[in-house]
Write a protein that holds these residues in place. Structure first.
Motif, PDB file in Angstrom:
ATOM      1  N   PHE A 121       0.806  -1.216   0.000  1.00 21.77           N
ATOM      2  CA  PHE A 121       0.000   0.000   0.000  1.00 21.77           C
ATOM      3  C   PHE A 121       0.845   1.275   0.000  1.00 21.77           C
ATOM      4  O   PHE A 121       0.326   2.358   0.206  1.00 21.77           O
ATOM      5  N   ASP A 122       2.152   1.157  -0.242  1.00 17.36           N
ATOM      6  CA  ASP A 122       3.014   2.317  -0.419  1.00 17.36           C
ATOM      7  C   ASP A 122       3.154   2.534  -1.916  1.00 17.36           C
ATOM      8  O   ASP A 122       3.986   1.902  -2.576  1.00 17.36           O
ATOM      9  N   GLU A 123       2.335   3.424  -2.470  1.00 16.78           N
ATOM     10  CA  GLU A 123       2.299   3.633  -3.913  1.00 16.78           C
ATOM     11  C   GLU A 123       3.615   4.159  -4.469  1.00 16.78           C
ATOM     12  O   GLU A 123       3.916   3.959  -5.646  1.00 16.78           O
ATOM     13  N   ALA A 124       4.421   4.807  -3.653  1.00  9.50           N
ATOM     14  CA  ALA A 124       5.720   5.305  -4.117  1.00  9.50           C
ATOM     15  C   ALA A 124       6.617   4.157  -4.560  1.00  9.50           C
ATOM     16  O   ALA A 124       7.475   4.334  -5.430  1.00  9.50           O
ATOM     17  N   LYS A 125       6.430   2.975  -3.999  1.00  6.20           N
ATOM     18  CA  LYS A 125       7.255   1.816  -4.352  1.00  6.20           C
ATOM     19  C   LYS A 125       6.867   1.208  -5.707  1.00  6.20           C
ATOM     20  O   LYS A 125       7.543   0.316  -6.202  1.00  6.20           O
ATOM     21  N   LEU A 126       5.797   1.689  -6.317  1.00  5.60           N
ATOM     22  CA  LEU A 126       5.398   1.188  -7.632  1.00  5.60           C
ATOM     23  C   LEU A 126       6.294   1.729  -8.744  1.00  5.60           C
ATOM     24  O   LEU A 126       6.337   1.169  -9.835  1.00  5.60           O
ATOM     25  N   LYS A 127       7.033   2.796  -8.464  1.00  5.19           N
ATOM     26  CA  LYS A 127       7.909   3.398  -9.459  1.00  5.19           C
ATOM     27  C   LYS A 127       8.921   2.365  -9.954  1.00  5.19           C
ATOM     28  O   LYS A 127       9.511   1.622  -9.163  1.00  5.19           O
ATOM     29  N   ASP A 128       9.098   2.331 -11.274  1.00  6.27           N
ATOM     30  CA  ASP A 128      10.058   1.456 -11.956  1.00  6.27           C
ATOM     31  C   ASP A 128       9.687  -0.027 -11.933  1.00  6.27           C
ATOM     32  O   ASP A 128      10.517  -0.869 -12.264  1.00  6.27           O
ATOM     33  N   LYS A 129       8.473  -0.372 -11.542  1.00  7.02           N
ATOM     34  CA  LYS A 129       8.032  -1.769 -11.569  1.00  7.02           C
ATOM     35  C   LYS A 129       7.564  -2.120 -12.980  1.00  7.02           C
ATOM     36  O   LYS A 129       7.071  -1.284 -13.725  1.00  7.02           O
ATOM     37  N   LEU A 130       7.714  -3.385 -13.341  1.00  8.41           N
ATOM     38  CA  LEU A 130       7.267  -3.882 -14.637  1.00  8.41           C
ATOM     39  C   LEU A 130       5.866  -4.467 -14.526  1.00  8.41           C
ATOM     40  O   LEU A 130       5.474  -4.943 -13.460  1.00  8.41           O
ATOM     41  N   VAL A 131       5.161  -4.489 -15.642  1.00 10.38           N
ATOM     42  CA  VAL A 131       3.859  -5.144 -15.725  1.00 10.38           C
ATOM     43  C   VAL A 131       3.586  -5.412 -17.204  1.00 10.38           C
ATOM     44  O   VAL A 131       4.053  -4.677 -18.072  1.00 10.38           O
ATOM     45  N   GLY A 132       2.879  -6.485 -17.500  1.00 10.96           N
ATOM     46  CA  GLY A 132       2.493  -6.785 -18.873  1.00 10.96           C
ATOM     47  C   GLY A 132       1.164  -6.117 -19.191  1.00 10.96           C
ATOM     48  O   GLY A 132       0.261  -6.092 -18.358  1.00 10.96           O
ATOM     49  N   VAL A 133       1.054  -5.573 -20.385  1.00 14.26           N
ATOM     50  CA  VAL A 133      -0.162  -4.850 -20.781  1.00 14.26           C
ATOM     51  C   VAL A 133      -0.661  -5.406 -22.110  1.00 14.26           C
ATOM     52  O   VAL A 133       0.116  -5.592 -23.040  1.00 14.26           O
ATOM     53  N   LEU A 134      -1.950  -5.668 -22.184  1.00 11.57           N
ATOM     54  CA  LEU A 134      -2.579  -6.110 -23.432  1.00 11.57           C
ATOM     55  C   LEU A 134      -3.415  -4.967 -23.996  1.00 11.57           C
ATOM     56  O   LEU A 134      -4.176  -4.325 -23.265  1.00 11.57           O
ATOM     57  N   PHE A 135      -3.257  -4.726 -25.294  1.00 14.96           N
ATOM     58  CA  PHE A 135      -3.968  -3.652 -25.979  1.00 14.96           C
ATOM     59  C   PHE A 135      -4.912  -4.247 -27.015  1.00 14.96           C
ATOM     60  O   PHE A 135      -4.701  -5.353 -27.498  1.00 14.96           O
ATOM     61  N   ARG A 136      -5.935  -3.489 -27.356  1.00 16.67           N
ATOM     62  CA  ARG A 136      -6.833  -3.879 -28.437  1.00 16.67           C
ATOM     63  C   ARG A 136      -7.141  -2.649 -29.277  1.00 16.67           C
ATOM     64  O   ARG A 136      -6.903  -1.514 -28.868  1.00 16.67           O
ATOM     65  N   ASN A 137      -7.673  -2.888 -30.467  1.00 18.55           N
ATOM     66  CA  ASN A 137      -8.131  -1.817 -31.330  1.00 18.55           C
ATOM     67  C   ASN A 137      -9.562  -1.483 -30.943  1.00 18.55           C
ATOM     68  O   ASN A 137     -10.380  -2.383 -30.754  1.00 18.55           O
ATOM     69  N   LYS A 138      -9.865  -0.195 -30.817  1.00 17.37           N
ATOM     70  CA  LYS A 138     -11.218   0.249 -30.475  1.00 17.37           C
ATOM     71  C   LYS A 138     -11.640   1.320 -31.480  1.00 17.37           C
ATOM     72  O   LYS A 138     -10.901   2.269 -31.741  1.00 17.37           O
ATOM     73  N   GLU A 139     -12.815   1.120 -32.043  1.00 18.93           N
ATOM     74  CA  GLU A 139     -13.340   2.076 -33.007  1.00 18.93           C
ATOM     75  C   GLU A 139     -13.995   3.237 -32.270  1.00 18.93           C
ATOM     76  O   GLU A 139     -14.651   3.057 -31.256  1.00 18.93           O
TER      77      GLU A 139
END
Length: 95
Positions: A18-36
Motif C-alpha cells: 500500500f506504499d504507492e511510491a514503491k510502484l515506481k520502476d516496476k514492470l507489468v504486462g499490458v494487453l492492448f486492443r483496437n477500439k473504433e
C-alpha cells in the motif's frame, strides 16, 4: 486483484504494501486492443489498454490478443489501413 497479481508476478520479491511510491520502476504486462471511435460523424480506430498480465507472459508470447472492439452494431475490423501482420518493428519486442 489482477493488477496487484500482475505487478507482483512481474517483479520477483515485490509485494504490494500500500506504499504507492514503491510502484515506481516496476514492470507489468499490458494487453492492448483496437477500439473504433466516432465523433462528429467521423469514425476511426485507436489503441486501448484493456488488461494487465505478468511481463513474462508477454515476453514468452503466452497471451491471447484481445479482440477488436467495433462501434455498437458493427462486427468486423474496418480501419482504412490494415494492421501489419508482424511486430518486427515494435521497440519492445525482444528478438
Amino acid at each position: 486483484s489482477n493488477v496487484m497479481w500482475s505487478l507482483e508476478e512481474s517483479n520477483p520479491g515485490y509485494h504490494f504494501d500500500f506504499d504507492e511510491a514503491k510502484l515506481k520502476d516496476k514492470l507489468v504486462g499490458v494487453l492492448f486492443r483496437n477500439k473504433e471511435w466516432e465523433m462528429n460523424g467521423k469514425t476511426g480506430w485507436t489503441t486501448q489498454c484493456c488488461s494487465l498480465t505478468d511481463a513474462q507472459s508477454i515476453r514468452s508470447g503466452k497471451f491471447k490478443t484481445p479482440k477488436d472492439k467495433p462501434l455498437d452494431g458493427k462486427s468486423a475490423f474496418s480501419a482504412s489501413s490494415p494492421l501489419p501482420d508482424d511486430d518486427d518493428d515494435l521497440p519492445w519486442v525482444n528478438h
